[in-house]
Design an enzyme around this catalytic site. Structure first.
Site, PDB file in Angstrom:
ATOM      1  N   LEU B  62       0.901  -1.155   0.000  1.00 28.38           N
ATOM      2  CA  LEU B  62       0.000   0.000   0.000  1.00 28.38           C
ATOM      3  C   LEU B  62       0.937   1.202   0.000  1.00 28.38           C
ATOM      4  CD1 LEU B  62      -2.744  -1.176   2.540  1.00 28.38           C
ATOM      5  CD2 LEU B  62      -2.583  -1.550   0.083  1.00 28.38           C
ATOM      6  N   HIS B 178      13.721 -10.598  -0.761  1.00 32.34           N
ATOM      7  CA  HIS B 178      13.683 -10.259  -2.194  1.00 32.34           C
ATOM      8  C   HIS B 178      15.058 -10.625  -2.740  1.00 32.34           C
ATOM      9  CE1 HIS B 178      12.899  -7.278  -5.602  1.00 32.34           C
ATOM     10  NE2 HIS B 178      14.208  -7.464  -5.678  1.00 32.34           N
ATOM     11  N   HIS B 231       8.218 -13.699  -4.158  1.00 32.79           N
ATOM     12  CA  HIS B 231       8.021 -13.747  -5.619  1.00 32.79           C
ATOM     13  C   HIS B 231       9.072 -14.521  -6.429  1.00 32.79           C
ATOM     14  CE1 HIS B 231      10.724 -10.364  -5.238  1.00 32.79           C
ATOM     15  NE2 HIS B 231       9.787  -9.533  -4.854  1.00 32.79           N
ATOM     16  N   ASP B 304       1.681  -9.566  -4.503  1.00 34.83           N
ATOM     17  CA  ASP B 304       2.664  -8.507  -4.767  1.00 34.83           C
ATOM     18  C   ASP B 304       1.975  -7.275  -5.358  1.00 34.83           C
ATOM     19  OD1 ASP B 304       4.964  -7.043  -4.879  1.00 34.83           O
ATOM     20  OD2 ASP B 304       5.972  -8.289  -6.368  1.00 34.83           O
ATOM     21  N   PHE B 322       8.468  -0.413 -11.694  1.00 35.06           N
ATOM     22  CA  PHE B 322       8.105  -1.831 -11.715  1.00 35.06           C
ATOM     23  C   PHE B 322       6.842  -2.048 -10.878  1.00 35.06           C
ATOM     24  CE2 PHE B 322      12.794  -2.048 -12.246  1.00 35.06           C
ATOM     25  CZ  PHE B 322      12.891  -2.954 -13.292  1.00 35.06           C
ATOM     26  N   GLY B 323       5.989  -2.969 -11.291  1.00 34.22           N
ATOM     27  CA  GLY B 323       4.892  -3.413 -10.431  1.00 34.22           C
ATOM     28  C   GLY B 323       3.547  -3.434 -11.103  1.00 34.22           C
TER      29      GLY B 323
END
Lengths: 307, 421
Positions: B62, B178, B231, B304, B322-323
Site C-alpha cells: 500500500l 527479495h 516472488h 505482490d 516496476f509493479g
C-alpha cells in the site's frame, strides 16, 4: 501493391512486399537529387516535424533534405535535456505539436518503444528514426537499396554484420529486412556485445571474424562506442580493432567482389581503417546519398496523395 | 448477533475439511460447523459456493504513508475485500519506511479507522531498507510487526545478511527476502532472453534472482534461521528451493499469478503494466512454477500488489516503475490452476493456512472459537476485469479486459459481511 500503414515503426512489422514497394518508390525518387533543380511538388502543403529527443545530425539532415526536395514544410523540434526535465512526456509533446496540424512526425528517442507509444496516441504518421537499440527502419531500407543497386539483387547474398550487435538498432532492422528479402545474415563481434538469443531473429552468430567474412558478399561494420570499453564489454579499443576491425590484414581471405558498408559516423582506426573506408569497395558515401531517396519514398508513401 | 452460512462447500485445508456444511457465527466467532444448523439472525445461502477461511496476502504494497494518491490503507483494504482477502501484510517500502515503531503504530491506527480487513505490517530488516544497519526487531514485533523484509531491495552484503538471519532466531517472525543480484540486474527492465534481444531493451538474467536465492539458502543453512523467499519467478529458483527443502533448510517461498500466467511476450507491445520485478519470464518458467506449486515446493500464492499512478506508468519503458496491482485478480488467477490433479483445497491452502503458518499468525483456518474471517467464492462466475470496477486507486494491471473466472461473493471479517464491493 498499395501502402496501407499509418506509420513506419520498424522492419519487423513490414512484409516483403511492403519493403519492396518502398525500394521501388525510392528508385524513382533517386533521380530528383541529381537534377539541377532538386525539387518536385509532390508534398506541397504538407507539414513534417523532426521530433528528436536525442541529438542527431545526419539522420535529421537527411530527413530534412528529403522533405524539402518533395516541397513539404519541415519543422525542427529538437528537445534539449532542459525541456525534457520540465517534465513533459514525449506523447504530450507530440500531441501538442499535432494540435498545430501537422502530417508526419519523424521521431528519435533514447528509449525503445517510444515512437510506437506516440504513434498509438496521434493521428499523424510516425516514422521511427531510431529508438535506442530497437529499430532504425530507414537506415536499413537505405542499406537494402544500396545493396540491391550494387549487386542487382538481395536474395541469396550473404551479409556479415560486425561489431556491437547488442546496442545496435541498425543491426536489428537490417536482420529483419535482409532476411525478409532472402539474404542470409551472420552476426559477428565479441560475445559481450551479442545477445545470445538474437539468433532466433533469423541470423547466425559467430565470434570469429575469419568465419564471418569467409563467404560474405557484404561486410557491414557497426560503430563502436568508446564508452563501451568503460562498461567492460571489451578490454581496450586496440584489442577490439585487432580482433574485429576492418583493416587489410584482417580482410585477407574475403570474397573478391566484397563490398564494405557502415551506417556512419565512422571511427577511423577503430572499427574501420582509412585504407578500407576510402577504398573502391566502400559504399559508405553511397549509403548516405541513397538515404535521401529512401526517406523521400517513405514520406511520400505515408503522407502523399492517395489515389 | 448470529450469522448462518448455509449449504456451502466448506474447504478448510488446515483442518483437512472439504464437505458440504453450514457454519454458524456468533459474535464474530465461529460457533459451530455441521449439517442442518438453525439459528436466528442473518442467513447467507451458499449453495454451490465455496466457503473457505478468509484469504491472506503475505505480500501487499500500500502506498500510505507517502504516496496516498496511488493507494491508501483504506482503498487498499477495499481492494483486498473485493478480491476475497480478509488479511493483508503490508510491505515497508513506504515513505517514511516501516523501520520504526511509530510507522507500525500508524499503520494499525489507519487500519482501525478504515475498519475493513486485517492489516498486518511487515517491518524493514535494515534501517531505511539500505542493507546497512539492522532495525530493532524486538521493539517492532512488540508494536505489531509480523515479519521483516527489505522487499524491493536485496541485502547485498552477505555479512549483514548473515547477521540479520542469526539475530532473527530470537523471534518467531520470518525474514521475507527479495532475491536479486543488483549488480547483475543493473539497468535491466525485462527478462534477458529472446524478447530483450528482439526489442533491444536491457535484460535481467534469471541468474540475478537465482544467485541470491542460492546465497540466502546457504546462509539459512549456516545460521539455522528460517527464511521466506518473495516472488519466486524462475525454474532455477524452484529447483534450488526444492533441493534446500530436501536438505532440511528452513525455507518457504511464494510466487505470484503473473509468474505462472504471463510470459515475457506480454511486453512485446511495450505495455508498462507488464513491467514487474522480477520480470515476466518464459513458458518453461511458468511451467516450473506451476509444478512447484503442485509439489509443494512453493508454499504460497501472493499478490505482490504494487499500485502505481497512471502518470507513472505512462512513462517510457525505462522510466516507468516496476509493479502491477494484484489484490483483485489473485483469487481468479489462482483458481485457474485447478484441474483434475491440482485440487481446490491445494490452491486454497496457498492463500490461507500456508501464509498463516509462515507468519505464525492465528488465522487461516475455520476452527471453532476462531475469529470468523471467511470468504465465500462463486467459482463459476465469469467476469471481465474493468478499470471502473477496480477498488484499488491505481489501475496498473495487464489483465484489464480479460475474462476471469471465480469471484469472492462475500468477504467476512470477524463476522462482518462485505458484499458487492
Amino acid at each position: 501493391m498499395k501502402w496501407t500503414k499509418k506509420d513506419l515503426l520498424g522492419l519487423e512489422e513490414l512484409s516483403r512486399e511492403e519493403i519492396e514497394l518502398i525500394l521501388e518508390t525510392a528508385f524513382s525518387f533517386k533521380e530528383v537529387s541529381s537534377r539541377d533543380v532538386k525539387k518536385v511538388p509532390t508534398l506541397r502543403g504538407k507539414t513534417i516535424v523532426n521530433l528528436f529527443f536525442e541529438p542527431s545530425t545526419r539522420t535529421r539532415t537527411s530527413f530534412e533534405l528529403a522533405a524539402k526536395r518533395l516541397s513539404a514544410d519541415i519543422l525542427d523540434f529538437s528537445i534539449s535535456d532542459s525541456s525534457v526535465s520540465k517534465g513533459e512526456s514525449p506523447v504530450d509533446t507530440a500531441e501538442n505539436i499535432e494540435a498545430m496540424k501537422v502530417d508526419c512526425f519523424v521521431v528519435r528517442h533514447s528509449v525503445a518503444g517510444v515512437p510506437k507509444l506516440i504513434a498509438k496516441k496521434i493521428k499523424a504518421a510516425v516514422i521511427n528514426a531510431g529508438d535506442n537499440s530497437h529499430e532504425h527502419p530507414t537506415q536499413a531500407l537505405l542499406d537494402l537499396f544500396t545493396i540491391r543497386e550494387k549487386k542487382g539483387k538481395i536474395k541469396g547474398l550473404r551479409i556479415a554484420i560486425i561489431g556491437d550487435i547488442q546496442h545496435s538498432r541498425v543491426a536489428r532492422s537490417n536482420i529483419w529486412g535482409l532476411t525478409k528479402l532472402g539474404a542470409s545474415v551472420i552476426l559477428c563481434g565479441p560475445p559481450t556485445l551479442i545477445p545470445s538469443r538474437i539468433g532466433k531473429m533469423g541470423a547466425e552468430i559467430t565470434y570469429s571474424f575469419k568465419e564471418a567474412i569467409k563467404d560474405a558478399d557484404i561486410l557491414y561494420f557497426l560503430r563502436v562506442q568508446r564508452e563501451r570499453q568503460q562498461e567492460i564489454f571489451f578490454p581496450s579499443i586496440q584489442e577490439y580493432a585487432h580482433l574485429y576491425g576492418a583493416n587489410s590484414e584482417n580482410l585477407k581471405g574475403v570474397k573478391k567482389n566484397v563490398l564494405i558498408m557502415h551506417p556512419g559516423p565512422i571511427n577511423r582506426g577503430v572499427e574501420i581503417k582509412s585504407e578500407i573506408a576510402d577504398s573502391s569497395s566502400s559504399l559508405i558515401l553511397e549509403q548516405v546519398t541513397n538515404g535521401i531517396a529512401v526517406r523521400m519514398a517513405v514520406l511520400y508513401l505515408l503522407i502523399g496523395k492517395k489515389d | 448477533m448470529n450469522l448462518l452460512i448455509k449449504n456451502g462447500r466448506v474447504i478448510d485445508p488446515g483442518n483437512g475439511i472439504d464437505k458440504i456444511a453450514d457454519i454458524l457465527i456468533k459474535n464474530g466467532k465461529i460457533a459451530q460447523i455441521g449439517r442442518n444448523l438453525k439459528a436466528r439472525g442473518r442467513t447467507l445461502q451458499a449453495e454451490g459456493m465455496l466457503v473457505v477461511p478468509g484469504l491472506i496476502d503475505i505480500h501487499t504494497h500500500l502506498r500510505e504513508p507517502g504516496r496516498e494518491d496511488e493507494e491508501t490503507i483504506l482503498s487498499g483494504s477495499k481492494a483486498a475485500l473485493a478480491g476475497g482477502f480478509t488479511t493483508i501484510c503490508v510491505m515497508p517500502n513506504t515513505n517514511p519506511c516501516t523501520d520504526n515503531k511509530t510507522v507500525v503504530r500508524f499503520i494499525y491506527d489507519r487500519a482501525k479507522q478504515a475498519n475493513l480487513c486485517n492489516i498486518l505490517p511487515i517491518a524493514a530488516i535494515t534501517k531505511k531498507r539500505k542493507g546497512e544497519e539492522l532495525t530493532e526487531f524486538g521493539e517492532l514485533i512488540e508494536a505489531g510487526a509480523v515479519g521483516f523484509s527489505d522487499d524491493g531491495n536485496s541485502i547485498s552484503d552477505s555479512r549483514i545478511m548473515r547477521r540479520a538471519l542469526e539475530y532473527s532466531k530470537i523471534f518467531a517472525q520470518p525474514l521475507i527476502l527479495h532475491c536479486e543480484d543488483t549488480e547483475l540486474s543493473a539497468g535491466g527492465v525485462v527478462n534477458e532472453g529472446y524478447l530483450s534481444a528482439n526489442l533491444g531493451l536491457p535484460g535481467i538474467p534469471k541468474q540475478a534472482e537465482e544467485i541470491i536465492v542460492g546465497r540466502d539458502l546457504m546462509l539459512a543453512e549456516l545460521t539455522g534461521a528460517k527464511i521466506h523467499l518473495a516472488h519466486v519467478s524462475t525454474a532455477g529458483s524452484v529447483e534450488l528451493v526444492k533441493t534446500a527443502k530436501k536438505k532440511g533448510i528452513k525455507v518457504t517461498c511464494e510466487t505470484c499469478p503473473q509468474y505462472f500466467m504471463l510470459t515475457e511476450n506480454a511486453v512485446k507491445d511495450f505495455d508498462t503494466n507488464n513491467k514487474v520485478n522480477p520480470p515476466l519470464r518464459e513458458e518453461k518458467d511458468n511451467q516450473a512454477i506451476r509444478k512447484g506449486l503442485f509439489d509443494e515446493t512453493i508454499d504460497v500464492i501472493a499478490s505482490d500488489h504494487a499500485p502505481h499512478s497512471a502518470e507513472e506508468k505512462e512513462k517510457d519503458f525505462l522510466a516507468a516503475p516496476f509493479g502491477m496491482i494484484g489484490l483483485e485478480t489473485t483469487l481468479p488467477l489462482s483458481l485457474a490452476l485447478v484441474d483434475r490433479r491440482f485440487s481446490l483445497s491445494k490452491v486454497i491452502a496457498k492463500l490461507t493456512i500456508n501464509p498463516a503458518k509462515i507468519l505464525g499468525i492465528d488465522k487461516g483456518t475455520l476452527g471453532i472459537g476462531r475469529g470468523a474471517d471467511i470468504t465465500i467464492i462463486d467459482t463459476k462466475a465469469e467476469w471481465i476485469l474493468k478499470t471502473e470496477n477496480l477498488k484499488s486507486k491505481s489501475k496498473n494491471t495487464p489483465f484489464l479486459g480479460r475474462k476471469l473466472k471465480g469471484k469472492a461473493l462475500y468477504t467476512i471479517v470477524r463476522g462482518k459481511v462485505f458484499h458487492n464491493l
